[in-house]
Write a protein that holds these residues in place. Structure first.
Motif, PDB file in Angstrom:
ATOM      1  N   GLY A  43       6.828  13.102  -7.649  1.00 26.11           N
ATOM      2  CA  GLY A  43       6.776  11.674  -7.940  1.00 26.11           C
ATOM      3  C   GLY A  43       5.633  10.945  -7.271  1.00 26.11           C
ATOM      4  N   SER A  44       4.836  11.641  -6.459  1.00 25.72           N
ATOM      5  CA  SER A  44       3.719  10.969  -5.797  1.00 25.72           C
ATOM      6  C   SER A  44       2.501  10.928  -6.720  1.00 25.72           C
ATOM      7  N   TYR A  45       1.619   9.995  -6.433  1.00 28.83           N
ATOM      8  CA  TYR A  45       0.387   9.806  -7.193  1.00 28.83           C
ATOM      9  C   TYR A  45      -0.777  10.237  -6.315  1.00 28.83           C
ATOM     10  N   ASN A  46      -1.718  10.982  -6.885  1.00 24.74           N
ATOM     11  CA  ASN A  46      -2.878  11.422  -6.118  1.00 24.74           C
ATOM     12  C   ASN A  46      -4.013  10.422  -6.279  1.00 24.74           C
ATOM     13  N   VAL A  47      -4.365   9.774  -5.180  1.00 25.02           N
ATOM     14  CA  VAL A  47      -5.509   8.868  -5.129  1.00 25.02           C
ATOM     15  C   VAL A  47      -6.305   9.275  -3.889  1.00 25.02           C
ATOM     16  N   PRO A  48      -7.285  10.196  -4.049  1.00 24.93           N
ATOM     17  CA  PRO A  48      -8.052  10.652  -2.894  1.00 24.93           C
ATOM     18  C   PRO A  48      -8.638   9.483  -2.109  1.00 24.93           C
ATOM     19  N   LEU A  49      -8.764   9.685  -0.805  1.00 23.97           N
ATOM     20  CA  LEU A  49      -9.168   8.612   0.096  1.00 23.97           C
ATOM     21  C   LEU A  49     -10.456   7.930  -0.347  1.00 23.97           C
ATOM     22  N   ASP A  50     -11.483   8.681  -0.730  1.00 31.42           N
ATOM     23  CA  ASP A  50     -12.735   8.047  -1.139  1.00 31.42           C
ATOM     24  C   ASP A  50     -12.556   7.206  -2.399  1.00 31.42           C
ATOM     25  N   LEU A  51     -11.746   7.679  -3.334  1.00 33.28           N
ATOM     26  CA  LEU A  51     -11.470   6.926  -4.549  1.00 33.28           C
ATOM     27  C   LEU A  51     -10.647   5.679  -4.229  1.00 33.28           C
ATOM     28  N   LEU A  52      -9.696   5.807  -3.330  1.00 33.03           N
ATOM     29  CA  LEU A  52      -8.864   4.672  -2.918  1.00 33.03           C
ATOM     30  C   LEU A  52      -9.727   3.580  -2.285  1.00 33.03           C
ATOM     31  N   ARG A  53     -10.633   3.981  -1.410  1.00 37.28           N
ATOM     32  CA  ARG A  53     -11.510   2.992  -0.768  1.00 37.28           C
ATOM     33  C   ARG A  53     -12.359   2.251  -1.792  1.00 37.28           C
ATOM     34  N   GLU A  54     -12.854   2.997  -2.773  1.00 38.57           N
ATOM     35  CA  GLU A  54     -13.726   2.409  -3.793  1.00 38.57           C
ATOM     36  C   GLU A  54     -12.978   1.470  -4.740  1.00 38.57           C
ATOM     37  N   HIS A  55     -11.707   1.759  -5.009  1.00 35.58           N
ATOM     38  CA  HIS A  55     -10.939   1.002  -5.999  1.00 35.58           C
ATOM     39  C   HIS A  55      -9.725   0.299  -5.398  1.00 35.58           C
ATOM     40  N   ARG A  56      -9.778  -0.052  -4.132  1.00 36.43           N
ATOM     41  CA  ARG A  56      -8.608  -0.643  -3.470  1.00 36.43           C
ATOM     42  C   ARG A  56      -8.180  -1.960  -4.100  1.00 36.43           C
ATOM     43  N   ALA A  57      -9.116  -2.759  -4.584  1.00 39.47           N
ATOM     44  CA  ALA A  57      -8.740  -4.029  -5.213  1.00 39.47           C
ATOM     45  C   ALA A  57      -7.976  -3.783  -6.517  1.00 39.47           C
ATOM     46  N   GLU A  58      -8.410  -2.796  -7.296  1.00 41.07           N
ATOM     47  CA  GLU A  58      -7.703  -2.464  -8.533  1.00 41.07           C
ATOM     48  C   GLU A  58      -6.305  -1.926  -8.225  1.00 41.07           C
ATOM     49  N   LEU A  59      -6.207  -1.094  -7.207  1.00 43.99           N
ATOM     50  CA  LEU A  59      -4.906  -0.563  -6.807  1.00 43.99           C
ATOM     51  C   LEU A  59      -3.987  -1.681  -6.357  1.00 43.99           C
ATOM     52  N   ARG A  60      -4.537  -2.656  -5.677  1.00 44.31           N
ATOM     53  CA  ARG A  60      -3.756  -3.791  -5.163  1.00 44.31           C
ATOM     54  C   ARG A  60      -2.956  -4.448  -6.284  1.00 44.31           C
ATOM     55  N   ALA A  61      -3.558  -4.553  -7.437  1.00 49.88           N
ATOM     56  CA  ALA A  61      -2.900  -5.205  -8.574  1.00 49.88           C
ATOM     57  C   ALA A  61      -1.713  -4.385  -9.100  1.00 49.88           C
ATOM     58  N   HIS A  62      -1.674  -3.092  -8.797  1.00 45.33           N
ATOM     59  CA  HIS A  62      -0.613  -2.223  -9.310  1.00 45.33           C
ATOM     60  C   HIS A  62       0.400  -1.801  -8.258  1.00 45.33           C
ATOM     61  N   LEU A  63       0.216  -2.250  -7.028  1.00 47.09           N
ATOM     62  CA  LEU A  63       1.095  -1.819  -5.945  1.00 47.09           C
ATOM     63  C   LEU A  63       1.683  -3.020  -5.215  1.00 47.09           C
ATOM     64  N   ASP A  64       2.603  -3.726  -5.867  1.00 43.94           N
ATOM     65  CA  ASP A  64       3.211  -4.901  -5.248  1.00 43.94           C
ATOM     66  C   ASP A  64       4.417  -4.543  -4.383  1.00 43.94           C
ATOM     67  N   GLU A  65       5.047  -3.431  -4.663  1.00 44.50           N
ATOM     68  CA  GLU A  65       6.252  -3.053  -3.946  1.00 44.50           C
ATOM     69  C   GLU A  65       5.903  -2.211  -2.718  1.00 44.50           C
ATOM     70  N   GLN A  66       6.916  -1.598  -2.118  1.00 44.41           N
ATOM     71  CA  GLN A  66       6.700  -0.748  -0.951  1.00 44.41           C
ATOM     72  C   GLN A  66       5.810   0.437  -1.311  1.00 44.41           C
ATOM     73  N   VAL A  67       4.945   0.812  -0.382  1.00 44.70           N
ATOM     74  CA  VAL A  67       4.048   1.946  -0.580  1.00 44.70           C
ATOM     75  C   VAL A  67       4.106   2.832   0.654  1.00 44.70           C
ATOM     76  N   VAL A  68       4.267   4.131   0.431  1.00 46.98           N
ATOM     77  CA  VAL A  68       4.174   5.105   1.511  1.00 46.98           C
ATOM     78  C   VAL A  68       2.963   5.984   1.210  1.00 46.98           C
ATOM     79  N   LEU A  69       2.070   6.066   2.189  1.00 49.55           N
ATOM     80  CA  LEU A  69       0.852   6.859   2.064  1.00 49.55           C
ATOM     81  C   LEU A  69       1.072   8.219   2.706  1.00 49.55           C
ATOM     82  N   VAL A  70       0.583   9.259   2.030  1.00 51.45           N
ATOM     83  CA  VAL A  70       0.806  10.627   2.470  1.00 51.45           C
ATOM     84  C   VAL A  70      -0.525  11.365   2.507  1.00 51.45           C
TER      85      VAL A  70
END
Length: 194
Positions: A43-70
């Motif tokens: 059930g986890s989603y793969n968002v590699p760290l470099d991709l996450l850093r580059e697209h954090r604003a876009e991710l922000r719009a899709h992650l309003d609830e609780q988030v656990v980073l692994v």
């Protein structure tokens, strides 16, 4: 500029309880696609760290609830939490001990092709370079400085909680696995939204 606060941590039993609740958290695995393919929490989603850093604003719009980073041990997840916190994302947690702690507790893992963890690869490459340069220094005395450079790099990596060698190794085809496509991740996050 102020540094965003660290995300809180969650241990394996607490995460299991959260996942079993009605409004469980989104799990974002920030390891490389190759590491993710080897094994991840179902059930986890793969968002590699470099991709996450580059697209954090876009991710922000899709992650309003609780988030656990692994990640493997928690270090890359901590870096990801800083990046997402700077984008204004609340309710971030980091899985204490990472996927290693999850597996050690006997929790379920979606397994795929076996690969070495990125941290193990760094140890192999750094150790091989140091050993090779020390051996070479018996013939070419200046080769010892290569070992000193690697030692300095590892010291800096520990102090800064970053690893240039790890970032380079993560880009190798062996570690890439299936390509991480940010639009596919965002589509999956939108589709799975309650």
């Amino acid at each position: 500029m102020t540094t965003p606060p660290h995300a809180s941590t969650v241990d394996v039993p607490a995460l299991r309880e959260l996942l079993e609740s009605a409004d469980g958290p989104r799990l974002i695995d920030v390891r490389t696609p190759g590491e993710f393919e080897t094994g991840h929490i179902p059930g986890s989603y793969n968002v590699p760290l470099d991709l996450l850093r580059e697209h954090r604003a876009e991710l922000r719009a899709h992650l309003d609830e609780q988030v656990v980073l692994v990640c493997r041990s928690g270090q890359r997840a901590d870096q990801a939490s800083r990046a997402l916190a700077s984008a204004g994302l609340p309710n971030l947690r980091v899985l204490s001990g990472g996927i290693g702690a999850w597996q050690a507790a006997g929790e379920p893992v979606a397994a795929g092709r076996a690969r070495w963890d990125l941290e193990r690869q760094v140890r192999l490459v750094a150790g091989s370079i140091v050993l090779g340069s020390v051996l070479a220094s018996t013939v070419v005395p200046r080769a010892k400085w290569v070992a000193a450079g690697i030692g300095g790099g590892l010291t800096f990596a520990a102090l800064s909680n970053t690893c240039a060698m790890g970032m380079v190794l993560a880009k190798l085809p062996y570690n890439r696995g299936p390509k991480s496509d940010m639009s596919a991740v965002l589509d999956a996050l939108a589709a799975d939204r309650p």
